[in-house]
Design a protein around this motif. Structure first.
Motif, PDB file in Angstrom:
ATOM      1  N   HIS B 181      47.206  50.847  41.588  1.00  0.00           N
ATOM      2  CA  HIS B 181      45.945  51.035  42.324  1.00  0.00           C
ATOM      3  C   HIS B 181      45.113  50.042  43.220  1.00  0.00           C
ATOM      4  CE1 HIS B 181      45.966  55.496  40.178  1.00  0.00           C
ATOM      5  NE2 HIS B 181      46.687  55.130  41.206  1.00  0.00           N
ATOM      6  N   SER B 182      45.325  48.922  41.980  1.00  0.00           N
ATOM      7  CA  SER B 182      44.560  47.732  42.721  1.00  0.00           C
ATOM      8  C   SER B 182      45.186  47.491  44.131  1.00  0.00           C
ATOM      9  CB  SER B 182      44.251  46.688  41.647  1.00  0.00           C
ATOM     10  OG  SER B 182      43.621  47.035  40.517  1.00  0.00           O
ATOM     11  N   VAL B 263      41.906  43.964  35.010  1.00  0.00           N
ATOM     12  CA  VAL B 263      41.047  44.666  35.901  1.00  0.00           C
ATOM     13  C   VAL B 263      40.647  43.628  37.177  1.00  0.00           C
ATOM     14  CG1 VAL B 263      38.961  46.046  36.359  1.00  0.00           C
ATOM     15  CG2 VAL B 263      40.102  46.074  34.229  1.00  0.00           C
ATOM     16  N   HIS B 264      41.276  43.737  38.223  1.00  0.00           N
ATOM     17  CA  HIS B 264      40.938  43.201  39.300  1.00  0.00           C
ATOM     18  C   HIS B 264      39.920  43.667  40.445  1.00  0.00           C
ATOM     19  CE1 HIS B 264      44.980  42.753  37.915  1.00  0.00           C
ATOM     20  NE2 HIS B 264      44.890  41.376  38.022  1.00  0.00           N
ATOM     21  N   SER B 265      38.644  42.983  40.859  1.00  0.00           N
ATOM     22  CA  SER B 265      37.916  43.566  41.958  1.00  0.00           C
ATOM     23  C   SER B 265      38.473  43.141  42.996  1.00  0.00           C
ATOM     24  CB  SER B 265      36.486  42.685  41.494  1.00  0.00           C
ATOM     25  OG  SER B 265      36.499  41.696  42.155  1.00  0.00           O
ATOM     26  N   MET B 266      38.237  43.934  44.232  1.00  0.00           N
ATOM     27  CA  MET B 266      38.571  43.837  45.384  1.00  0.00           C
ATOM     28  C   MET B 266      38.145  42.560  46.001  1.00  0.00           C
ATOM     29  SD  MET B 266      40.787  46.135  45.921  1.00  0.00           S
ATOM     30  CE  MET B 266      41.139  46.373  44.358  1.00  0.00           C
ATOM     31  N   LEU B 416      37.578  38.994  37.972  1.00  0.00           N
ATOM     32  CA  LEU B 416      38.546  39.664  37.542  1.00  0.00           C
ATOM     33  C   LEU B 416      38.168  39.647  35.929  1.00  0.00           C
ATOM     34  CD1 LEU B 416      42.024  38.246  37.075  1.00  0.00           C
ATOM     35  CD2 LEU B 416      40.231  36.996  38.034  1.00  0.00           C
TER      36      LEU B 416
END
Lengths: 415, 432
Positions: B181-182, B263-266, B416
């Motif tokens: 999804h990321s 978990v990666h942030s945009m 992240l």
């Protein structure tokens, strides 16, 4: 023959220069207010006019300020900062013989109640006393009966010196100021308290405080319409109808449950940050048509929605407010949502680009120390544009035009 | 000293504009002619004021309205039929009775349409949101936000080459779907290199095919060991394998390591576009204890520094800058507080700890890995010269670690989050 050639060449050069000036590029994402109006904001008044500052005894200015330091922070502080700016500005001249304009530093809006609201009851007497002083100690007032003098009167209804509109209209502009140029925040067309030739300035808003609340420009604007303030002035007008001519109450009654309208009477600490996250900011009239909200909206890039019939906005001859803000008639307030959503997105983006222009924001502020293009300079530009003075303002010696004993009896008491 | 009358005294404590019944008394007292009718109205009005003082509302106004309702003047703001009226129905009568001697303020003032005095509060017949308006407003907001984003858009965006080591286990779908999804949300081109321990399997292939991005699925024959240490080593090997693929295929872009449980942030993907050769970002470490006694609250992490860490704060791993915003060192993970408490086996219930510097915190320009590139910086080592077993973090790919570019406002932004959650030993892996 040669003279004609010279003149022709001169005209050609001038035309070339003008076309160059108009063709200057636009820097995305800000947009220059192109044309004569926008360029005027960046004019430099230095060299175009000379201002002489009268030396009044400190009871007219310094002592009043000492009594209450709050005068430096409220929305009428422009009169104090204007004085300070002029004292150290290059336009000041110490030789009154060569001055174009004369400034009288009298702080009429500094008599504050415990709540911080200025009382205008002594202001006419204070002003009258100051004018008597300058007319007796210097010859320049009598020369023109004040037509080349300017005064800063930032109170609610300007030189009418009353906070209640009906009383203000009844009093009218103080007789002695009827020939002078008034620098005031109040502006409404066809109103007794707005004199022809007055310079409308924005109310004072603290520049450092606003700067310290800036958020990154990347933050998406997710609020559609934002407003914080009173809708009903419960203390003075609980049923509504007088306050804001019923316009604020109408906004509340029509849109209180509308999710697009983030409106309430709270005082959040994130007020400035929220304005930066909103697309439209409402600037309705209150007891007087003007409000610091306009300044805040311009500084934070939120499109001002001005709900005040016939209002005259600051520096209206230099800033094209029609292109920057949205004007809504008071009678159209119930349809405010339709009006705002029917504005085409390109227009909205253009307004935001115009607002992003730093010279717009600078023109609304009174920074200390003064910076080029700020409100002080715009006032001087306005004064410079009124030069040269018409010969008719000069009166014959001994000639009197103003009636010094006109006005309510209470005004004639010495201060 | 000015004498303050009682009227003015009452103004002192309020904002201007008080408009009690005293006002008409004032104005009518000023008038020169005191006819009996005026006196009568005065007395009546005073009486009504007293009554309304007792009763608590403006009784006099209502009376006047009902008496004068047939003769309403028209130079005031009139209520039209479609508008609903509030209790303020006494508009017209008020203006007529309140301002008998006020010469200005009405339409009599030349040309103004703004009237001083009481106005009605206009309410439309159905004062509720209209869904079509709401939709239009949202479209406007979206357009405005798009314009805002475009101001900060990256010119010449480069492909993101994501490298993910994975293996089949209970939580694989959970973690890998997060990465899917990321990557689907990334606004740039993505090439996803998935390296799987234990060989290519259909389960993994099924998950990554849902991503819709270009994927390269490679298998490594060795099976994933059951210890964390072994896992770290094998994952390093797998990542190097992926880097070799980048080199063989001469993929062009920015290589980042997207571990499957991170978990990666945009914003991470936006920030890494500014990498020149080798960049480092800050990772927030979500090291949790395996048991139920979770840390109660996490303090804000944005500017958290390892040295100032208290019990509650989240440790952050990443580049450290000095005052002139140049790389000065590294914030690494300090395993001290967790001594003796850390998980050894993957299915332990104890705290899982990261390595000193995680691979995920580094990004590199894929050209660093290519053979025969002229403008490759001299401080990078050739990939072929790297021995597999020896490598712990991508810094080993550099001869000079001080050439690393700190990203995300010099490491101040956490872009992240590192997390390792694996199923317990007694969990049943769904078969088939």
């Amino acid at each position: 023959m040669e003279i004609r050639n010279c003149v022709f060449a001169l005209i050609l050069c001038h035309a070339a220069f003008v076309s160059c000036a108009v063709g200057l590029g636009r820097n995305p994402p800000t947009e220059r207010i192109s044309g004569s109006a926008g360029d005027v904001l960046e004019d430099d008044p230095v060299g175009r006019l000379k201002v002489f500052v009268y030396e009044l005894p400190s009871k007219y200015n310094k002592k009043i300020l000492q009594k209450d330091q709050r005068c430096l922070n409220h929305m009428f502080a422009a009169e104090i900062y204007m004085h300070r700016f002029l004292l150290s500005s290059p336009v000041r001249t110490l030789n009154p013989a060569e001055a174009d304009w004369f400034y009288t530093p009298v702080y009429t809006t500094c008599d504050l109640t415990p709540n911080g609201l200025p009382l205008p009851f002594k202001s006419p007497r204070m002003m009258r006393s100051a004018i008597q002083l300058i007319s007796s100690n210097w010859p320049y007032w009598n020369r023109t009966e004040g037509a080349d003098h300017f005064f800063v009167v930032p109170h609610d209804f300007g030189a009418c010196f009353h906070y209640q509109e009906e009383k203000a209209i009844e009093r009218g502009i103080l007789t002695m100021l009827r020939r002078a140029t008034l620098v005031q925040t109040f502006g409404q067309r066809n109103h007794v308290c707005l004199k022809e030739g007055s310079i409308t300035v924005p109310p004072y808003a603290p520049p450092q405080k606003m700067q310290s609340h800036l958020i990154p420009e990347k933050t998406p604007r997710a609020i559609f319409v934002y407003f914080r303030g009173l809708f009903y002035d419960v203390g003075n007008d609980p049923e509504g109808g007088y306050y804001a001519r019923g316009a604020r109450a109408a906004v509340w009654e029509n849109f209180k449950d509308n999710p697009l309208f983030d409106i309430s009477t709270e005082h959040p600490t994130t007020y400035y940050e929220d304005m930066q996250r909103a697309v439209f900011c409402l600037c309705p009239l209150g007891w007087a048509p003007w409000s610091p909200r306009l300044v805040e909206a311009v500084v934070f890039g939120c499109i001002p929605v001005i709900i005040a019939d016939d209002i005259v906005l600051p520096f209206a001859d230099a800033i094209p407010w029609e292109e920057i803000g949205v004007f809504v008639d008071e009678k159209d307030v119930p349809n405010l949502d339709t009006i705002l959503t029917s504005i085409p997105p390109e227009t909205i983006l253009r307004k935001q680009r115009l607002l992003a222009n730093p010279s717009m924001k600078q023109a609304m502020l009174f920074p200390q120390p003064a910076q080029p293009g700020d409100a002080f300079h715009q006032v001087l530009n306005g004064l410079a544009r009124k030069l040269p003075h018409d010969k008719s303002i000069y009166l014959a010696p001994g000639q009197k035009v103003l009636n010094w004993t006109a006005g309510p009896v209470g005004d004639l008491k010495p201060w | 000293m000015m004498k303050l009358s009682a009227l003015q005294q009452s103004y002192l404590n309020r904002r201007p504009g008080s408009f009690r019944g005293a006002a008409p008394l004032d104005s009518s007292a000023d008038g020169a002619n005191k006819s009996p009718a005026a006196v009568f109205w005065l007395v009546l009005h005073g009486l009504c004021c007293l009554i309304s003082l007792v009763l608590g509302f403006r009784f006099s106004r209502l009376v006047f309205f009902f008496i004068f309702s047939t003769s309403i003047t028209t130079n005031t703001n009139h209520f039209m039929a479609p508008f609903r009226q509030l209790t303020t129905t006494t508009t017209a009568a008020d203006v007529a009775s309140d301002l008998p001697s006020n010469p200005v303020g009405d339409a009599a003032l030349n040309g103004t349409r703004v009237v001083v005095g009481r106005h009605g509060i206009r309410i439309r017949p159905w004062p509720h949101p209209d869904p079509i308006e709401v939709m239009k407003a949202h479209q406007i907001i979206e357009r405005v936000q798009r314009e805002q984003r475009n101001q900060f858009v990256v010119k010449n965006p480069r492909t993101v080459i994501a490298v993910t080591p994975t293996y089949v286990r209970t939580f694989q779908t959970l973690h890998l779907t997060g990465v899917v999804h990321s990557l689907m949300l990334v606004p740039y081109d993505v090439v996803w290199i998935v390296v799987e321990a234990g060989g290519v399997t259909n389960e993994t292939a099924a998950i990554i095919s849902k991503s819709g991005v270009k994927t390269i699925h490679i298998g490594v024959d060795e099976k994933m060991p059951n210890t964390w240490e072994g896992r770290h080593k094998l994952e390093a090997k797998m990542r190097l394998r992926a880097l070799r693929v980048v080199r063989e295929k001469r993929l062009d872009g920015i290589v980042m390591f997207a571990d499957d449980s991170n978990v990666h942030s945009m914003e991470l993907f936006d920030e890494i576009q500014s990498t020149k050769w080798f960049g480092a970002v800050s990772i927030g470490i979500l090291a949790h204890s395996g048991g139920a006694e979770e840390l109660s609250s996490f303090a804000a992490v944005e500017k958290e520094v390892e040295e100032k860490e208290k019990k509650q704060a989240i440790p952050v791993q990443g580049p450290a800058c000095n005052a002139s915003s140049k790389l000065a060192g590294w914030h690494t993970f300090d395993p001290q507080p967790y001594e003796g408490n850390s998980a050894i086996f993957i299915d332990d219930r104890a705290t899982v700890l990261p390595m000193k510097l995680e691979w995920a915190g580094f990004v590199l320009n894929s050209r660093l890995l290519w053979k025969d590139v002229e403008d490759k910086p001299h401080w990078s080592r050739d990939l072929d010269s790297v021995v597999d077993d020896d490598i712990e973090s991508p810094l080993s790919l550099l001869k000079d670690p001080s050439m690393v570019e700190p990203l995300g406002s010099c490491g101040k932004q956490v872009l992240l989050w590192w997390l390792r959650v694996e199923a317990r030993a007694d969990s049943k892996f769904p078969a088939g």
